[in-house]
Each structure stands twice: as C-alpha cells, then as structure tokens.
Design an enzyme around this catalytic site. Structure first.
Site, PDB file in Angstrom:
ATOM      1  N   CYS A 126      37.562  38.080 -34.137  1.00  0.00           N
ATOM      2  CA  CYS A 126      36.900  39.357 -33.857  1.00  0.00           C
ATOM      3  C   CYS A 126      37.373  40.323 -34.942  1.00  0.00           C
ATOM      4  CB  CYS A 126      37.256  39.862 -32.463  1.00  0.00           C
ATOM      5  SG  CYS A 126      36.918  38.668 -31.148  1.00  0.00           S
ATOM      6  N   ALA A 127      36.753  40.244 -36.113  1.00  0.00           N
ATOM      7  CA  ALA A 127      37.409  40.690 -37.341  1.00  0.00           C
ATOM      8  C   ALA A 127      37.120  42.119 -37.775  1.00  0.00           C
ATOM      9  CB  ALA A 127      37.032  39.745 -38.485  1.00  0.00           C
ATOM     10  N   ALA A 128      36.034  42.717 -37.329  1.00  0.00           N
ATOM     11  CA  ALA A 128      35.649  44.039 -37.851  1.00  0.00           C
ATOM     12  C   ALA A 128      36.725  45.077 -37.543  1.00  0.00           C
ATOM     13  CB  ALA A 128      34.316  44.472 -37.245  1.00  0.00           C
ATOM     14  N   PRO A 129      36.958  46.028 -38.470  1.00  0.00           N
ATOM     15  CA  PRO A 129      36.258  46.245 -39.751  1.00  0.00           C
ATOM     16  C   PRO A 129      36.850  45.477 -40.918  1.00  0.00           C
ATOM     17  CG  PRO A 129      37.776  48.044 -39.368  1.00  0.00           C
ATOM     18  CD  PRO A 129      37.908  47.124 -38.165  1.00  0.00           C
ATOM     19  N   GLY A 182      40.424  45.013 -41.534  1.00  0.00           N
ATOM     20  CA  GLY A 182      41.777  45.366 -41.943  1.00  0.00           C
ATOM     21  C   GLY A 182      42.724  44.186 -41.865  1.00  0.00           C
ATOM     22  N   LYS A 183      42.705  43.477 -40.730  1.00  0.00           N
ATOM     23  CA  LYS A 183      43.592  42.322 -40.574  1.00  0.00           C
ATOM     24  C   LYS A 183      43.086  41.141 -41.394  1.00  0.00           C
ATOM     25  CE  LYS A 183      44.885  43.938 -35.959  1.00  0.00           C
ATOM     26  NZ  LYS A 183      43.897  45.034 -35.909  1.00  0.00           N
ATOM     27  N   ASP A 233      32.225  38.373 -36.457  1.00  0.00           N
ATOM     28  CA  ASP A 233      31.913  39.512 -35.598  1.00  0.00           C
ATOM     29  C   ASP A 233      30.447  39.407 -35.223  1.00  0.00           C
ATOM     30  OD1 ASP A 233      33.556  42.242 -34.903  1.00  0.00           O
ATOM     31  OD2 ASP A 233      31.394  42.523 -34.787  1.00  0.00           O
ATOM     32  N   CYS A 293      44.786  46.504 -28.718  1.00  0.00           N
ATOM     33  CA  CYS A 293      45.240  47.890 -28.908  1.00  0.00           C
ATOM     34  C   CYS A 293      45.128  48.646 -27.586  1.00  0.00           C
ATOM     35  CB  CYS A 293      44.450  48.592 -30.016  1.00  0.00           C
ATOM     36  SG  CYS A 293      42.670  48.705 -29.706  1.00  0.00           S
TER      37      CYS A 293
END
Length: 467
Positions: free
Chosen positions: A242-245, A247-248, A266, A371
């Site tokens: 679940c990659a957006a945006p 950063g990771k 995503d 988060c």
C-alpha cells in the site's frame, strides 16, 4: 502548555478510544486515574505539532552532510538570519531533525482575518504557507499585500466565501495576502498557488515547498524508521503493498542502493502516478508501480509482465503500511470520522496481511505498520496474526527508538518489547525558543524527537516455513 483545545471527535469514537486506553490490562498495571490522565494527555497532544520537522535525505543521489549544509543556508534565509540547529539522527542516519520553534505567544492579531480549512491549518502548523484552495473565508476589504491573521476552522462550520466567522477557530499566526478577497472568491475557475505567505506562524517551522526536491523527502520520523526495520538488501525482490505516495517505497529503493526490484501497489490511479513521479524525481529506477488492489495481489498464474497478481512466495521482504484510521497524525484538531469508519479498517488490514503472508518466501521478513493509535489496528492485529499463522514469529526491531507495545491484546511482555509504538502522550509538551535551543544538549534533543512524534506502530515478523 496546551495552546490549542484537545482534538475533537465524535462522542462514540472518543468512547471507543478511551476503552482501548483504559482496558483491563492497562488499568491493572497503571490504575484508573493514571490511565485516564494518559488518555487526556494524548487527546491534547494530538492537536499540537511534533517537536521536530523531519526530512529524509535521498542518499542515492547525495550525502547527508551536503544536504545538511544546504538546509542550514535555506533555513537561515527563510528565518531571516535566525540560527536553528539541524541534527543528524544517530540511529536513523539518513534523517535530519529541525526543531520547531513555538508556540510563540507574542504575535499581535490583525483586524483582517482569513479562515482556512482544518487540513490546511494542520499543514500551516508544520511549516506550509496557505494555498488558495484551503481558504474558506476572508475579511470583506482584504487586498493583496495586507497583513492578515490566519485561523483554522476547527469544526468545519465556516461557509465558503464568508466575510466573517465567529465560530470555533484556532489562531495559526500572521501572513501577507498574495491576492485580494475578490481574486480568491470572485473567479469562476478556482485559483491555485499561495494565497497567504506566512510571516509570523505560531509554530515556526521551515517550508519545504520546492526545496531540494530531488535530495530530500519530508517524512515523519517513525515513517523513516519503518524502512530501516524492514532492512532491505541489494538484489532482493520487495513488495510495498500500500505504497502511496511513495515515501517508504523510495526509501526502500535507496537503502538497496537502487539494486534489486521494488514493487509498489496502490489501487488509486493518481496515487500510483505520484509514486512514479517521486521515483523519477529521486532517480530510483528499481521501482515499478502498479495500480492494483493489494487484497487481490495473490494469483495462481505468473504475470509475464512482472506485475500483479503474483505467485505465492514471490518476495524476500514485504512492507504492509496498512490503510488505517489515521488517528496518530499530528497536528489534528478535529477528527471527523464515524465509529463505523474507524472500525472498518481491522478486517481490511487482515485481508491484506493474509495475502502478504502467502506472497512472502520462507525465511522472508514482513513489516506491518500503521499511523494510528488504536489497539484494534495494532497490538490486536499482532495477536491475531500469531494465532492465525503459526509460521510467523516476531522479530526484534533495529532501530528501536519508540516505546513498547501497549497492554490489552493478550500479548506477553516479551512480545510487547519486540513491537514499536510511538505514543505522543509519553512526555509533556514543551515550549521551544531560541534560548532553550542554545542551552539544550544534543542527546536531550534526540530523546525529545524520538518521543514527541506522530502516533505510529511497527511490528516485524519472519516467516519460518511455507504456509
């Protein structure tokens, strides 16, 4: 000191959250009064920004020292000669920490007022200027060049285009209007760009708009810790579910020295484009981004294009930075979601986790993060995963700069020590000014950065054998 009112949320959501933080295990360990005090402290802290702005250096293109030197020049320019220290984190060495100065209580409020939406207001408290789409209301005779006071509409009750607003609002500081009221609200096509350039924010933090965009990535400290915990190695095949945006995703690629394969998924097309843009900007070409629902990423036949769905046991490491209720984000003065929305994430996270376990090779590493601060999306998910998948085992985390996991999910004390929970309530909010910065010891500042952050959770698993 609490400058803003504690975060507001729907009563049923607050009751749900209070039940998590006053569960039987916590009350047994702390007592009712201490558990309640910690919960109230949490609500107060969530409406205030963390003590530091955090940037991650793109070490694929440049060095931490070089970016630090450039940032010192940039901040000196933005702050009109004020000298603010920039610290390299000793345990997350590609991260730079910039202290946030504030709250500043000696700012004179102006007769002209601009009201912004809560989301825009949160960004202003982290150093952003006010962009036109975020402006809801402006005083009747406001012209370009006027000094104005900016307020956040905490409860979302201000009407677009209003000339005054007497509802619940929080003072964010003063700025200079780039446009008149008529220019902001009088055009049929909405304007973009900066509407108010902040000159006296209550919390002074640098703006990173178009600043060293290929050399750094604005990222909360726990979010930068995640990729180090995953510990990607050169030549590996890694999935960011679940990659957006991005950063990771880009951090993982940089830690691999751009050698290997990072697959980013995503399900929202414009978010996938953002991942691709960030990968291109940071010149990380080992990243391949696909618009795909992670819950359907497991397939029975290999995709010849190398994209999803994937065969079982295809990846050396998987990051599941799961969709979540987002209740750890700071600052946030108003959380508007319903209890139904908050509780909808646990089953989705379990679907994604189940797919992740099947896609992971034996001996592979799975990192789960959120988060948010709820027990149901964090420690309860770990307890469920260990029961549902006997092939999984918790691993210690490195670096481990957050706290231990929270009591209440039936995990052992040893298991809780292997988890990493960043809890905004663990220390008192501190006022920071230039004098206190000059007198502060470096180790104390690092300790503060580790503890006064957003709410975040990390768990690390190894898959010992096939499912």
């Amino acid at each position: 000191m609490f400058l803003f009112p504690q975060i507001s949320m729907k009563p049923e959501v607050e009751d749900y959250l209070r039940a998590s933080f006053k569960n039987k295990e916590i009350v047994s360990a702390l007592g009712v009064q201490e558990a309640e005090r910690k919960f109230e402290t949490l609500l107060n802290h969530l409406s205030h920004p963390p003590a530091f702005s955090t940037v991650r250096v793109n070490t694929h293109l440049t060095s931490v020292k070089h970016v630090k030197d450039l940032l010192l020049e940039e901040i000196n320019k933005q702050f009109n000669g004020l000298s603010v220290p920039i610290l390299q984190h000793p345990d997350v060495q590609d991260v730079l920490l910039i202290p946030v100065i504030g709250p500043r209580n000696n700012i004179n409020r102006q007769p002209y007022e601009v009201i912004v939406g809560a989301h825009c207001g949160n960004a202003v408290l982290r150093g952003a200027h006010v962009y036109v789409p975020g402006i809801i209301s402006a005083s009747k005779f406001m012209r370009a060049g006027d000094v104005v006071s900016v307020y956040s509409d905490i409860e979302g009750k201000c009407k677009k285009g209003a000339k005054e607003f007497d509802g619940k609002k929080a003072f964010l500081g003063n700025g200079i209007s780039e446009l008149s009221r008529s220019e902001i609200f009088g055009l049929s096509s909405p304007l973009k760009g900066i509407g108010i350039r902040m000159t006296e924010p209550v919390y002074l933090s640098p703006s990173f708009d178009n600043v060293l965009s290929s050399s750094l990535f604005l990222q909360n400290l726990p979010s930068a810790v995640v990729s180090h915990v995953l510990n990607p190695q050169r030549g590996e095949k890694i999935l960011d579910m679940c990659a957006a945006p991005g950063g990771k995703t880009t951090h993982i690629a940089a830690l691999m020295h751009n050698q290997g394969e990072v697959i980013a998924l995503d399900k929202i097309p414009n978010k996938v484009e953002k991942i691709k843009q960030n990968a291109a900007l940071l010149q990380l070409n080992c990243i391949r981004a696909f618009c795909y629902n992670g819950t359907k990423a497991l397939g029975k036949v290999e995709n010849r294009q190398g994209g999803p769905p994937f065969l079982p046991e295809s990846f050396d490491r998987i990051l599941l930075d799961a969709p979540c209720s987002g209740m750890g984000q700071r600052p946030n003065m108003a959380y508007t979601w319903t209890l139904k929305e908050v509780t909808s994430y646990q089953p989705l996270q379990r679907k994604l986790f189940t797919v992740a376990v099947q896609l992971l090779k034996p001996g592979g590493v799975l990192v789960y993060s959120t988060c948010t601060i709820t027990l149901a999306e964090n420690e309860e998910q770990v307890a469920w995963a260990l029961a549902a998948f006997p092939c999984l085992q918790l691993l210690p985390q490195e670096p481990h700069i957050g706290g231990e996991g929270m009591l209440g999910a039936g995990l052992s004390l040893d298991q809780l020590k292997q988890l990493q929970r960043f809890d905004p309530s663990v220390i008192a909010l501190k006022d920071t000014d230039l004098t206190s910065l000059k007198n502060a010891r470096r180790e104390d500042m690092i300790w503060l950065a580790n503890n006064d952050s957003i709410g975040f959770f990390i768990a690390k698993f190894i898959k010992r054998e096939s499912v």
